[in-house]
Write a protein that holds these residues in place. Structure first.
Motif, short mmCIF file in Angstrom:
data_model
loop_
_atom_site.label_atom_id
_atom_site.label_comp_id
_atom_site.label_asym_id
_atom_site.label_seq_id
_atom_site.Cartn_x
_atom_site.Cartn_y
_atom_site.Cartn_z
N GLU A 103 7.75 167.00 81.93
CA GLU A 103 6.72 167.08 82.97
C GLU A 103 5.70 165.96 82.78
O GLU A 103 5.50 165.49 81.67
CB GLU A 103 6.03 168.45 82.93
CG GLU A 103 5.11 168.70 81.74
CD GLU A 103 5.83 169.28 80.53
OE1 GLU A 103 7.07 169.20 80.47
OE2 GLU A 103 5.14 169.81 79.65
N PRO A 155 2.28 164.82 82.15
CA PRO A 155 1.07 165.50 81.68
C PRO A 155 -0.17 165.16 82.52
O PRO A 155 -1.18 165.85 82.44
CB PRO A 155 0.91 165.02 80.24
CG PRO A 155 1.82 163.87 80.08
CD PRO A 155 2.82 163.86 81.18
N ALA A 214 -0.03 170.78 74.29
CA ALA A 214 0.41 171.99 74.98
C ALA A 214 1.28 171.59 76.17
O ALA A 214 1.22 170.46 76.64
CB ALA A 214 -0.80 172.77 75.45
N ARG A 215 2.10 172.53 76.67
CA ARG A 215 3.00 172.22 77.79
C ARG A 215 2.39 172.64 79.12
O ARG A 215 1.62 173.60 79.18
CB ARG A 215 4.33 172.98 77.59
CG ARG A 215 5.07 172.62 76.31
CD ARG A 215 5.59 171.21 76.34
NE ARG A 215 6.45 170.92 77.47
CZ ARG A 215 7.76 171.13 77.48
NH1 ARG A 215 8.34 171.62 76.44
NH2 ARG A 215 8.46 170.84 78.55
N ALA A 267 -3.15 166.63 80.32
CA ALA A 267 -3.04 165.96 79.03
C ALA A 267 -4.40 165.47 78.51
O ALA A 267 -4.56 165.25 77.32
CB ALA A 267 -2.10 164.79 79.15
N GLN A 319 -5.32 164.42 74.67
CA GLN A 319 -5.28 162.99 74.33
C GLN A 319 -6.61 162.54 73.74
O GLN A 319 -6.64 161.73 72.81
CB GLN A 319 -4.90 162.18 75.56
CG GLN A 319 -3.46 162.51 75.96
CD GLN A 319 -2.87 161.55 76.96
OE1 GLN A 319 -3.60 160.82 77.62
NE2 GLN A 319 -1.57 161.56 77.08
N ARG A 373 10.86 164.35 71.03
CA ARG A 373 10.54 164.61 72.43
C ARG A 373 9.12 164.17 72.80
O ARG A 373 8.77 164.09 73.98
CB ARG A 373 10.75 166.09 72.77
CG ARG A 373 9.74 167.00 72.12
CD ARG A 373 9.90 168.45 72.48
NE ARG A 373 8.91 169.24 71.75
CZ ARG A 373 7.69 169.46 72.17
NH1 ARG A 373 7.29 169.01 73.34
NH2 ARG A 373 6.83 170.16 71.43
N ARG A 424 4.99 160.48 74.95
CA ARG A 424 3.92 161.25 75.60
C ARG A 424 2.59 161.17 74.87
O ARG A 424 1.60 161.70 75.33
CB ARG A 424 4.34 162.72 75.71
CG ARG A 424 5.56 162.90 76.61
CD ARG A 424 6.03 164.32 76.66
NE ARG A 424 4.95 165.25 76.91
CZ ARG A 424 5.07 166.56 76.83
NH1 ARG A 424 6.24 167.09 76.52
NH2 ARG A 424 4.06 167.35 77.08
#
Lengths: 83, 485
Positions: free
Chosen positions: A56, A58, B76-77, B81, B85, B105, B109
């Motif tokens: 997804e 973010p 967290a999902r 963000a 961050q 993964r 990100r």
């Protein structure tokens, strides 16, 4: 699509313990009150079921149940798969 | 740490169970010694990931190479963000790093320069390097403050690990532990992984995610592996009270279930025991403890649950007497750790006085004042420590101080945070995710018995800010509420 909806609804009911109505426009945080643990549960349930990485964005995470189902669907489409 | 790692390179029956596979410690350390070549001695190594064999190897490789590791939580999902961050950037800035190693993964990100775990494994071993002056940097989860870093020395770790090991009943090498607590949390890292390496005993490492998805997995693993030790915060017991099953469980093996990291509720202890007593869970196995990252981890250990009723004074320095408010004893200081109760200037108060919990001794991070004011309010009663609340959360009205928990208890079972406002307090009550929504006038009526004026306000479920370990942060709730007005 139906599969994704069913899985999402089932995860919300059984694992995230949501009791109220679930519609595509239902907001994940504000209406269903999902906390970070519940959102994680939802993401991982889809990843486990479809064996993919949701990836997804973010910067614009899904806000509603419909957004979430759409995200799973578009990810499957990118992978050339159909639910 | 190097001495400990060298000792664990000797063959022993102990090791790590991870994803159903068993990895003897000497094998993990042999890999870590080959991975150490990927790291530059004397640097800070930032690790971001879920509990895994790769993360454990990287931690041990960092120590073997003479580096200072830091474990940080993954993002967290399905959430914005930005706040995460900012948190990660401020941690990196604090330790002078531009990135580090993370779960595969996460590589794309995270802000900064990140490489995927596992660390590359060279053909030959490197090191051990000379130990870095700082053994480990722990970022606190920050119930009342923004996250802050604690720098611990190898001597701090050695002292606290020995103090913990001395609490183990019987032969310390005959224990084994099950933990799902994250390695970026002091209880997961020092209390479980390092304590298991130190004793030594085997550790079954689950992930917080496994526990979140299936809380039963924790007790089932305990039962299957015949583990004697585990560690959990109060909310884990509440999860099991709501969602746990008791079939095919034999918990008679469990000698110590260390309960810490957040306030332990007497009713949770009693209900948890009532639910699992039929599975062999001994009441004495429930061990409330007190600890904090600034003191490496352990401060006090109890010998079993002791619930007493108190009447608390409205002032720091006031005398505690017996009464109706039940609190859980956190036991006595572990060896070498001094705990005292101080007034607002840090001057020691007599036993039975309510005051700030202060900690001193060789486990305390060297760059902190000693005795260190933990910011927690508590008292000693019959030589045992009782925690009351975080001092910064204390509600003040007409110069009298009140414990926010007294207010929050009036609206149970709803989750809430009572925070200071200009004239009295506001109790922010979350709408439950399921079940009937509480009526505001009913809640307001219940709050009328509070010792200060409190206004009831309903907020959406999930509104109350929580720390990375799941505790409600009253401090952040107050800030969020003030901004929303």
């Amino acid at each position: 699509m139906e599969d994704i909806w069913k899985l999402t609804e089932e995860t919300l009911r059984r694992q995230c313990r949501v009791a109220g109505p679930i519609q595509p426009s239902t907001r994940l945080r504000e209406d269903l009150g999902l906390d970070s643990l519940a959102l994680l549960t939802l993401a991982v349930a889809a990843e486990d079921h479809f064996q993919f990485c949701l990836n997804e964005d973010p910067e614009s995470p899904p806000a509603t149940v419909g957004d979430f189902v759409g995200l799973v669907e578009s990810r499957l489409r990118e992978l050339g798969r159909h639910a | 740490m190097l001495e400990l790692l060298r000792a664990r390179r000797q063959p022993s029956p102990c090791g790590l169970y991870c994803e159903q596979a068993f990895h003897p410690y000497e094998e993990i350390l042999a890999t870590a010694a080959r991975q150490a070549a990927a790291l530059t001695p004397g640097t800070v190594v930032v690790l971001v990931g879920e509990n895994s064999l790769e993360l454990v190897q990287a931690l041990l490789a960092a120590w073997w190479a003479g580096c200072t590791p830091v474990c940080l939580p993954p993002p967290a999902r399905l959430q914005q963000a930005g706040p995460y961050q900012d948190f990660l950037r401020s941690c990196l800035e604090h330790v002078g790093a531009t990135g580090g190693w993370c779960d595969a993964r996460l590589e794309k990100r995270l802000p900064g320069q990140w490489r995927s775990l596992p660390l590359p494994t060279a053909e030959t071993e490197t090191g051990p390097g000379p130990e870095a002056a700082c053994a480990y940097i722990q970022f606190s989860s920050g119930t009342t403050l923004e996250p802050r870093a604690t720098r611990l020395s190898h001597a701090n770790l050695a002292h606290n690990l020995e103090a913990i090991a001395r609490q183990l009943p019987g032969d310390r090498t005959r224990h084994s532990c099950v933990s799902w607590l994250p390695l970026y949390h002091d209880m997961g890292l020092v209390g479980c992984l390092l304590s298991a390496l130190y004793a030594p005993g085997s550790l079954s490492l689950l992930t917080p995610l496994q526990f979140a998805l299936r809380p039963d997995s924790w007790l089932q693993t305990l039962s299957q592996r015949r583990a004697s030790i585990s560690v959990a915060p109060n909310f884990a017991l509440e999860q099991l009270l709501q969602r746990g099953t008791t079939q095919h469980l034999d918990l008679s093996c469990l000698q110590m279930l260390l309960l810490g990291s957040e306030t332990i509720r007497p009713e949770t202890l009693r209900e948890f025991h009532a639910k699992y007593a039929g599975c062999g869970l001994a009441w004495e196995a429930l061990r409330p403890v007190y600890g904090l990252a600034e003191n490496t981890l352990a401060v006090t250990f109890s010998a079993g649950p002791r619930l007493l009723g108190f009447c608390l004074p409205g002032e720091i320095g006031g005398q505690v007497t017996t009464g109706t408010r039940q609190l859980v004893s956190l036991g006595q200081p572990v060896e070498g750790v001094q705990v005292s109760i101080g007034d607002e200037q840090g001057q020691p108060l007599p036993a039975g006085s309510l005051g700030s919990i202060q900690v001193a001794g060789p486990s305390l991070a060297a760059d902190l004042n000693s005795p260190y004011d933990t910011g927690d309010l508590g008292f000693f009663w019959e030589e045992e420590l009782y925690f009351v609340t975080r001092r910064k959360d204390v509600l003040v009205h007409h110069a009298r101080k009140h414990d926010p928990e007294v207010v929050e208890q009036l609206v149970l079972p709803f989750e809430s945070a009572a925070v200071q406002q200009e004239h009295g307090a506001v109790c922010l009550i979350e709408r439950p995710r399921r079940g009937p929504v509480p009526k505001l006038d009913e809640l307001q009526r219940r709050l009328s018995t509070a010792p200060l004026p409190v206004r009831a306000e309903l907020v959406d479920s999930g509104w109350l800010p929580r720390t990375s370990s799941g505790k409600i942060s009253r401090f952040r709730a107050r800030k969020k509420w003030d901004v929303s007005l």
